[in-house]
Write an enzyme that holds these catalytic residues in place. Structure first.
Site, PDB file in Angstrom:
ATOM      1  N   HIS A 100      40.622  36.046  48.139  1.00  0.00           N
ATOM      2  CA  HIS A 100      39.474  36.497  47.350  1.00  0.00           C
ATOM      3  C   HIS A 100      38.206  36.605  48.190  1.00  0.00           C
ATOM      4  CE1 HIS A 100      41.515  35.051  43.365  1.00  0.00           C
ATOM      5  NE2 HIS A 100      41.998  36.186  43.810  1.00  0.00           N
TER       6      HIS A 100
ATOM      7  N   ASP B 122      35.154  29.222  49.819  1.00  0.00           N
ATOM      8  CA  ASP B 122      34.435  28.298  50.708  1.00  0.00           C
ATOM      9  C   ASP B 122      35.219  28.136  52.007  1.00  0.00           C
ATOM     10  OD1 ASP B 122      35.803  25.933  48.483  1.00  0.00           O
ATOM     11  OD2 ASP B 122      36.385  26.024  50.587  1.00  0.00           O
TER      12      ASP B 122
ATOM     13  N   ARG C 206      25.397  29.936  46.650  1.00  0.00           N
ATOM     14  CA  ARG C 206      26.696  29.306  46.969  1.00  0.00           C
ATOM     15  C   ARG C 206      26.912  29.253  48.475  1.00  0.00           C
ATOM     16  NH1 ARG C 206      30.807  32.557  43.474  1.00  0.00           N
ATOM     17  NH2 ARG C 206      32.338  31.068  44.271  1.00  0.00           N
TER      18      ARG C 206
ATOM     19  N   SER D  56      43.741  27.074  37.745  1.00  0.00           N
ATOM     20  CA  SER D  56      43.966  27.129  36.292  1.00  0.00           C
ATOM     21  C   SER D  56      44.991  28.200  35.924  1.00  0.00           C
ATOM     22  CB  SER D  56      42.644  27.467  35.583  1.00  0.00           C
ATOM     23  OG  SER D  56      42.238  28.783  35.966  1.00  0.00           O
TER      24      SER D  56
ATOM     25  N   ALA E  41      43.482  16.320  43.046  1.00  0.00           N
ATOM     26  CA  ALA E  41      44.116  16.759  44.300  1.00  0.00           C
ATOM     27  C   ALA E  41      43.742  15.844  45.455  1.00  0.00           C
ATOM     28  CB  ALA E  41      43.675  18.192  44.593  1.00  0.00           C
TER      29      ALA E  41
ATOM     30  N   CYS F  58      23.108  45.138  58.105  1.00  0.00           N
ATOM     31  CA  CYS F  58      24.216  44.932  59.040  1.00  0.00           C
ATOM     32  C   CYS F  58      23.728  44.970  60.477  1.00  0.00           C
ATOM     33  CB  CYS F  58      25.271  46.037  58.833  1.00  0.00           C
ATOM     34  SG  CYS F  58      24.722  47.631  59.477  1.00  0.00           S
TER      35      CYS F  58
ATOM     36  N   GLN G 134      42.508  30.942  46.933  1.00  0.00           N
ATOM     37  CA  GLN G 134      41.647  31.786  46.102  1.00  0.00           C
ATOM     38  C   GLN G 134      40.188  31.422  46.372  1.00  0.00           C
ATOM     39  OE1 GLN G 134      43.369  32.199  41.829  1.00  0.00           O
ATOM     40  NE2 GLN G 134      44.132  30.260  42.620  1.00  0.00           N
TER      41      GLN G 134
ATOM     42  N   TYR H  20      25.257  34.577  45.077  1.00  0.00           N
ATOM     43  CA  TYR H  20      26.095  34.263  46.242  1.00  0.00           C
ATOM     44  C   TYR H  20      25.317  33.553  47.343  1.00  0.00           C
ATOM     45  CZ  TYR H  20      30.063  36.388  44.122  1.00  0.00           C
ATOM     46  OH  TYR H  20      31.096  36.618  43.257  1.00  0.00           O
TER      47      TYR H  20
HETATM   48  C1  BV8 Z   1      42.740  43.030  40.578  1.00  0.00           C
HETATM   49  C2  BV8 Z   1      35.760  35.672  43.912  1.00  0.00           C
HETATM   50  C3  BV8 Z   1      43.520  45.213  40.536  1.00  0.00           C
HETATM   51  C4  BV8 Z   1      34.592  35.583  43.010  1.00  0.00           C
HETATM   52  C5  BV8 Z   1      37.529  35.688  42.336  1.00  0.00           C
HETATM   53  C6  BV8 Z   1      46.844  41.375  35.332  1.00  0.00           C
HETATM   54  C7  BV8 Z   1      47.226  41.916  36.559  1.00  0.00           C
HETATM   55  C8  BV8 Z   1      46.267  42.258  37.510  1.00  0.00           C
HETATM   56  C9  BV8 Z   1      44.900  42.070  37.242  1.00  0.00           C
HETATM   57  C10 BV8 Z   1      44.523  41.558  36.023  1.00  0.00           C
HETATM   58  C11 BV8 Z   1      45.469  41.203  35.080  1.00  0.00           C
HETATM   59  N1  BV8 Z   1      44.808  40.717  34.002  1.00  0.00           N
HETATM   60  C12 BV8 Z   1      43.485  40.734  34.245  1.00  0.00           C
HETATM   61  C13 BV8 Z   1      43.271  41.253  35.466  1.00  0.00           C
HETATM   62  C14 BV8 Z   1      41.966  41.476  36.075  1.00  0.00           C
HETATM   63  C15 BV8 Z   1      41.439  40.269  36.818  1.00  0.00           C
HETATM   64  C16 BV8 Z   1      41.771  38.961  36.185  1.00  0.00           C
HETATM   65  O1  BV8 Z   1      42.734  38.298  36.583  1.00  0.00           O
HETATM   66  N2  BV8 Z   1      40.952  38.550  35.220  1.00  0.00           N
HETATM   67  C17 BV8 Z   1      41.134  37.249  34.614  1.00  0.00           C
HETATM   68  C18 BV8 Z   1      39.759  36.647  34.302  1.00  0.00           C
HETATM   69  C19 BV8 Z   1      41.980  37.437  33.367  1.00  0.00           C
HETATM   70  N3  BV8 Z   1      41.923  40.269  38.184  1.00  0.00           N
HETATM   71  C20 BV8 Z   1      41.234  40.983  39.096  1.00  0.00           C
HETATM   72  O2  BV8 Z   1      40.296  41.700  38.819  1.00  0.00           O
HETATM   73  C21 BV8 Z   1      41.721  40.896  40.542  1.00  0.00           C
HETATM   74  N4  BV8 Z   1      41.830  42.225  41.046  1.00  0.00           N
HETATM   75  O3  BV8 Z   1      43.545  42.719  39.748  1.00  0.00           O
HETATM   76  O4  BV8 Z   1      42.655  44.268  41.123  1.00  0.00           O
HETATM   77  C22 BV8 Z   1      43.544  46.346  41.448  1.00  0.00           C
HETATM   78  C23 BV8 Z   1      44.764  46.897  41.768  1.00  0.00           C
HETATM   79  C24 BV8 Z   1      44.797  47.948  42.628  1.00  0.00           C
HETATM   80  C25 BV8 Z   1      43.611  48.453  43.151  1.00  0.00           C
HETATM   81  C26 BV8 Z   1      42.379  47.884  42.830  1.00  0.00           C
HETATM   82  C27 BV8 Z   1      42.331  46.823  41.964  1.00  0.00           C
HETATM   83  C28 BV8 Z   1      40.692  40.237  41.439  1.00  0.00           C
HETATM   84  C29 BV8 Z   1      40.568  38.793  41.089  1.00  0.00           C
HETATM   85  C30 BV8 Z   1      39.645  38.109  42.097  1.00  0.00           C
HETATM   86  C31 BV8 Z   1      38.330  37.803  41.444  1.00  0.00           C
HETATM   87  N5  BV8 Z   1      37.524  36.985  42.347  1.00  0.00           N
HETATM   88  N6  BV8 Z   1      36.823  35.016  43.235  1.00  0.00           N
HETATM   89  C32 BV8 Z   1      33.849  34.336  43.327  1.00  0.00           C
HETATM   90  O5  BV8 Z   1      34.488  33.357  43.788  1.00  0.00           O
HETATM   91  O6  BV8 Z   1      32.652  34.365  43.121  1.00  0.00           O
HETATM   92  S1  BV8 Z   1      38.470  34.825  41.243  1.00  0.00           S
HETATM   93  C33 BV8 Z   1      37.839  33.266  41.067  1.00  0.00           C
HETATM   94  O7  BV8 Z   1      38.727  32.616  40.150  1.00  0.00           O
HETATM   95  C34 BV8 Z   1      37.895  32.381  42.284  1.00  0.00           C
HETATM   96  O8  BV8 Z   1      38.490  32.973  43.415  1.00  0.00           O
HETATM   97  C35 BV8 Z   1      38.773  31.221  41.814  1.00  0.00           C
HETATM   98  O9  BV8 Z   1      39.379  30.559  42.839  1.00  0.00           O
HETATM   99  C36 BV8 Z   1      39.664  31.994  40.996  1.00  0.00           C
HETATM  100  C37 BV8 Z   1      40.694  31.371  40.191  1.00  0.00           C
HETATM  101  O10 BV8 Z   1      40.156  30.303  39.513  1.00  0.00           O
HETATM  102  P1  BV8 Z   1      40.705  28.858  39.936  1.00  0.00           P
HETATM  103  O11 BV8 Z   1      40.643  28.763  41.422  1.00  0.00           O
HETATM  104  O12 BV8 Z   1      42.010  28.629  39.279  1.00  0.00           O
HETATM  105  O13 BV8 Z   1      39.551  27.959  39.366  1.00  0.00           O
HETATM  106  P2  BV8 Z   1      39.357  27.520  37.854  1.00  0.00           P
HETATM  107  O14 BV8 Z   1      37.982  26.958  37.718  1.00  0.00           O
HETATM  108  O15 BV8 Z   1      39.814  28.619  36.962  1.00  0.00           O
HETATM  109  O16 BV8 Z   1      40.404  26.326  37.671  1.00  0.00           O
HETATM  110  C38 BV8 Z   1      40.236  25.136  38.414  1.00  0.00           C
HETATM  111  C39 BV8 Z   1      41.469  24.311  38.153  1.00  0.00           C
HETATM  112  O17 BV8 Z   1      41.402  23.149  38.949  1.00  0.00           O
HETATM  113  C40 BV8 Z   1      41.571  23.843  36.697  1.00  0.00           C
HETATM  114  O18 BV8 Z   1      42.911  24.020  36.254  1.00  0.00           O
HETATM  115  C41 BV8 Z   1      41.229  22.358  36.772  1.00  0.00           C
HETATM  116  O19 BV8 Z   1      41.979  21.599  35.841  1.00  0.00           O
HETATM  117  C42 BV8 Z   1      41.662  22.012  38.165  1.00  0.00           C
HETATM  118  N7  BV8 Z   1      40.901  20.930  38.771  1.00  0.00           N
HETATM  119  C43 BV8 Z   1      39.569  20.653  38.644  1.00  0.00           C
HETATM  120  N8  BV8 Z   1      39.261  19.589  39.417  1.00  0.00           N
HETATM  121  C44 BV8 Z   1      40.393  19.212  40.044  1.00  0.00           C
HETATM  122  C45 BV8 Z   1      41.441  20.061  39.640  1.00  0.00           C
HETATM  123  N9  BV8 Z   1      42.701  19.941  40.092  1.00  0.00           N
HETATM  124  C46 BV8 Z   1      42.944  18.949  40.975  1.00  0.00           C
HETATM  125  N10 BV8 Z   1      41.987  18.093  41.413  1.00  0.00           N
HETATM  126  C47 BV8 Z   1      40.717  18.192  40.970  1.00  0.00           C
HETATM  127  N11 BV8 Z   1      39.779  17.338  41.427  1.00  0.00           N
END
Ligand code: BV8
Length: 239
Positions: free
Chosen positions: A109, A94, A60, A181, A223, A139, A91, A57
């Protein structure tokens, strides 16, 4: 499609920061190529190997001083300026929406520029050079200074501001997703909630995301190129 006078919600993901040089997560040069989520973005990882998580982190956070907002960020700021009722949810962790001119940003997030006291839970902006080192920091809020952690929602942790988010998404008339995504929940489900409540759903993304079939209108491309054109159209009265 004309948007003035409508309640609009925008959800952004890493794709809107890609053209600023910030790596996305799941594209082929994505962050998760070099690190596994379990090793750097879960509470378990922080417990097991806090040094590795902290360095991931801090790198980043330091990058925030090297990147600039791109036209996707400034277009969304113009949309906020031109509409009476826009809620921007991101999400992304930054600060480029704010630096691109957006005044209200809901970081579901967490954020890179703030650090969180592990004892009190209070967070504060810590972006001076002394705050960007690889050694652990403490802190400024406790009598006995305590270690601070990234102010980030890790996998398995509850996203932030969800009540405010669900209220806005359930009430909106237009729901726009840009640069995501559709992999991560509950963020990826917001479009379905909007749709179920009668909103028109719009996608702006480089490629079809996981939740592609949930969108009424799809614009595939960068975008930074599409949003400036679309925002002009969305704000012009003869659209
Ligand atoms: C939670 C911080 C529960 C980290 C992040 C079903 C229901 C609920 C939860 C789950 C579920 N199934 C699975 C889960 C668990 C999990 C989850 O979703 N896992 C995934 C991998 C399957 N979810 C969680 O754990 C969440 N918490 O559910 O808690 C709970 C309930 C009660 C009490 C306690 C707990 C927490 C999720 C948050 C995780 N943290 N970020 C960090 O940043 O270091 S998520 C991380 O992924 C980032 O925030 C990021 O933004 C996010 C999503 O990814 P995207 O933003 O979509 O980025 P990605 O690279 O995937 O895609 C980029 C897209 O852009 C692509 O499509 C590409 O084509 C496009 N692109 C690229 N360039 C361009 C473009 N488009 C336009 N122009 C361009 N130039």
């Amino acid at each position: 499609m004309f948007m003035k006078g409508k309640r609009v919600v925008v959800l952004t993901g890493a794709g809107v920061s890609a053209e600023s040089g910030i790596r996305t997560f799941r594209d082929n040069d994505g962050l998760w190529e070099d690190y596994s989520i379990e090793d750097v973005a879960t509470p378990q990882a922080w417990q097991a190997n806090p040094g590795r998580v902290w360095e991931f982190y801090q790198a980043r956070r330091r990058q925030l001083h090297e990147v600039e907002p791109n036209p996707a960020h400034t277009a969304l700021a113009a949309l906020e300026e031109g509409l009476d009722d826009l809620t921007l949810i991101t999400q992304n962790v930054d600060n480029l929406h704010e630096r691109g001119g957006s005044r209200q940003v809901v970081h579901m997030h967490g954020q890179l520029e703030t650090l969180r006291c592990e004892n009190s839970g209070r967070h504060e902006v810590r972006m001076n050079d002394a705050d960007l080192i690889d050694e652990f920091l403490v802190c400024t809020c406790c009598a006995e200074p305590q270690r601070v952690r990234p102010d980030i929602v890790w996998f398995g942790e509850m996203p932030m501001h969800m009540e405010e988010i669900y209220t806005a998404v359930e009430a909106c008339e237009v729901f726009i997703v840009a640069g995501s995504s559709g992999h991560v929940y509950p963020a990826a489900n917001l479009v379905n909630i909007a749709h179920a409540n009668g909103a028109r759903t719009v996608l702006v993304n480089a490629e079809p995301p996981q939740n592609f079939e949930s969108f009424d209108e799809v614009h595939l491309g960068k975008a930074g190129e599409l949003l400036p054109v679309l925002v002009k159209e969305w704000l012009s009265s003869d659209a």
